[in-house]
Design a protein around this motif. Sequence first.
Motif, PDB file in Angstrom:
ATOM      1  N   LEU A  63       0.822  -1.207   0.000  1.00  0.00           N
ATOM      2  CA  LEU A  63       0.000   0.000   0.000  1.00  0.00           C
ATOM      3  C   LEU A  63       0.860   1.262   0.000  1.00  0.00           C
ATOM      4  O   LEU A  63       0.592   2.201  -0.753  1.00  0.00           O
ATOM      5  N   LEU A  64       1.904   1.294   0.813  1.00  0.00           N
ATOM      6  CA  LEU A  64       2.781   2.472   0.839  1.00  0.00           C
ATOM      7  C   LEU A  64       3.598   2.605  -0.434  1.00  0.00           C
ATOM      8  O   LEU A  64       3.928   3.708  -0.860  1.00  0.00           O
ATOM      9  N   GLY A  65       3.933   1.475  -1.033  1.00  0.00           N
ATOM     10  CA  GLY A  65       4.774   1.505  -2.230  1.00  0.00           C
ATOM     11  C   GLY A  65       4.040   1.858  -3.510  1.00  0.00           C
ATOM     12  O   GLY A  65       4.675   2.133  -4.536  1.00  0.00           O
ATOM     13  N   ALA A  66       2.712   1.895  -3.493  1.00  0.00           N
ATOM     14  CA  ALA A  66       1.950   2.117  -4.727  1.00  0.00           C
ATOM     15  C   ALA A  66       2.196   3.507  -5.319  1.00  0.00           C
ATOM     16  O   ALA A  66       2.437   3.637  -6.522  1.00  0.00           O
ATOM     17  N   GLY A  67       2.119   4.541  -4.509  1.00  0.00           N
ATOM     18  CA  GLY A  67       2.367   5.901  -4.998  1.00  0.00           C
ATOM     19  C   GLY A  67       3.807   6.089  -5.446  1.00  0.00           C
ATOM     20  O   GLY A  67       4.086   6.744  -6.457  1.00  0.00           O
ATOM     21  N   TYR A  68       4.725   5.509  -4.698  1.00  0.00           N
ATOM     22  CA  TYR A  68       6.146   5.557  -5.047  1.00  0.00           C
ATOM     23  C   TYR A  68       6.379   4.897  -6.404  1.00  0.00           C
ATOM     24  O   TYR A  68       7.107   5.416  -7.242  1.00  0.00           O
TER      25      TYR A  68
END
Length: 174
Positions: A63-68
């Motif tokens: 979830l945190l890596g999606a925008g990145y």
Amino acid sequence: MSFLRRIIKIITWLNEQLGKIAGWVALAMVLIVTLDVIMRYLFNLTFVFVQELEWHLFGVLFLLGAGYTLAHDAHVRVDVFYQRLSKRQQAWINLIGVLVFLLPGCFLVVDTSYTFFLNSLHLQEGSPDPGGLPARYVLKFFIPFSFVMVGLQGIALGLRSLLVILGCEEEESK
């Protein structure tokens, strides 16, 4: 146009920071899984909270890596035709994709998952398993949060594409 570039830069910086956090989450997950495997196979011992922590961290990592990942244009896509297009044509596809698919999709996920999170928070939801983790709402918080961040990165992508379409700047490498 410098205002738009500043917005793009701020949004991308935020997702870069979340990507760094995701890297640390990945490291923690590897260490916890390794410890769990050692405990299980050497000592025939396992704990529910450790197994739950593994899948909680796995969810947070993605979830945190999606925008990145979107900031680095690293999401999986079939680009047989896309790669052969000019930068301006690619920018049009990106802009239309953001407006028609990405932002409405993010809105739908945020709209539904926010209620999901609030209900969990209101109930102070924890694991249904004895010995499981408390505060399951913390994990559920990351669903709307991460899709807000993906949506923001989509806005940055759309603005960057608009600048390319208007001829104000070339698509820069991220």
